[in-house]
Design an enzyme around this catalytic site. Structure first.
Site, PDB file in Angstrom:
ATOM      1  N   GLU A  84       0.807  -1.223   0.000  1.00  0.00           N
ATOM      2  CA  GLU A  84       0.000   0.000   0.000  1.00  0.00           C
ATOM      3  C   GLU A  84       0.839   1.272   0.000  1.00  0.00           C
ATOM      4  OE1 GLU A  84      -3.118   0.362  -0.455  1.00  0.00           O
ATOM      5  OE2 GLU A  84      -3.704  -1.746  -0.377  1.00  0.00           O
ATOM      6  N   GLU A 115       8.936 -21.983   7.490  1.00  0.00           N
ATOM      7  CA  GLU A 115       9.139 -21.108   8.647  1.00  0.00           C
ATOM      8  C   GLU A 115      10.155 -21.664   9.634  1.00  0.00           C
ATOM      9  OE1 GLU A 115       6.061 -21.820  12.138  1.00  0.00           O
ATOM     10  OE2 GLU A 115       5.045 -21.144  10.329  1.00  0.00           O
TER      11      GLU A 115
END
EC number: 4.2.1.126
Length: 301
Positions: A84, A115
């Site tokens: 954004e 992960e």
């Protein structure tokens, strides 16, 4: 790695012990009541968030970048904030980057085992050219994700500034960061589902970090997004309204000036406020490092 059952984010929430037997209305009320506590939890971390913002501001002023690193939900929260920034503040797409365990494919689908690999994170940061000019923020609700720990260790090795963002006190990743943001949101309504309160808190904090940083480097005038990148009709209208609001000229006049700037809001405002041409407005904005309030003052001297 710390055992999950010892972490606050993995404990059972007393308020939702019988949630599976509740009515729809009661379930929603329970979730809402828990969500209401998130902002208060975030408030307690503001001193640490302030330190993080100061580091990011300094890094960007010195030519550095901001990197978010996370796995699963934490990585996706980083992506939400990073993507954004270019349309909102007209910054380069690589200025704020999100690094997700498992790569782009992990955005929509979990990548098994990614992960748990510390070295994978170090390799990814190395491939992106992280240096001592940058800031790396490692995000993990548990605070114990190996991928994030590996990223922060690598960042420290190359001299980058490091920030940890977790939802447990004294988390593992806090050991590898110079600034620790530990936003304790407590047990989730669904035990261990940190996509709920913990993720909400993390999103709020990342929003605060980038928004405050952009304000501090001149991307905002009053409370208006004067560096908005006009890429569609909605944003074109927003740009016209911003110029009209700040300069008090008509909608039509604001649009006319914006056409001359190729819909760049900052020079349009300076042109109108200082009654100067496009090239002069650009020069004053450059001289004041993008701060249009100062650019207008300079033009009037």
């Amino acid at each position: 790695m710390e055992k999950l059952d010892k972490l606050l984010t993995e404990l059972r929430n007393e308020s939702s012990m019988n949630i599976d037997q509740e009515s729809t209305s009661n379930i929603l009320t329970i979730i809402n009541e828990e969500d209401r506590t998130v902002a208060d939890s975030v408030k307690k971390t503001l001193p640490a968030v302030e330190k993080a913002v100061d580091e990011v501001v300094q890094a960007l002023k010195n030519g550095g970048k901001l990197f978010y690193v996370g796995a699963g939900t934490s990585g996706r929260i980083g992506i939400l904030d990073a993507v954004e920034c270019p349309p909102t503040f007209s910054v380069p797409s690589d200025l704020v980057q999100a690094v997700v365990a498992g790569g782009d494919s992990a955005i929509a689908t979990a990548v098994e085992g990614a992960e748990d690999d510390e070295q994978l994170a170090a390799k990814e940061l190395a491939s992106r050219g992280v240096t001592e000019l940058d800031v790396v923020i490692g995000i993990a609700a548990s605070g114990s994700t190996p991928y994030v720990a590996g990223a922060l260790q690598y960042a420290e090795e190359v001299g980058a500034k490091t920030v940890s963002l977790s939802s447990n006190k004294d988390s593992l990743i806090s050991q590898y960061a110079s600034i620790n943001i530990e936003v304790v949101t407590g047990p989730e309504v669904l035990t261990g589902s940190t996509r709920m309160k913990a993720a909400s808190a993390h999103k709020m904090i990342l929003n605060m970090i980038t928004t405050t940083t952009m304000i501090k480097i001149g991307k905002v005038y009053e409370n208006l997004m004067v560096d908005v990148k006009v890429s569609n009709n909605k944003l074109k209208e927003r740009a016209i309204n911003i110029v009209s609001t700040i300069t008090k000229v008509s909608y039509a006049d604001a649009e006319d000036v914006l056409r001359k700037t190729d819909y760049e809001v900052k020079p349009a405002i300076v042109m109108i406020k200082a009654d100067i041409g496009f090239a002069s407005a650009q020069e004053y904005i450059k001289q004041t490092d993008g701060f249009i309030r100062e650019a207008i003052q300079l033009a009037h001297k």
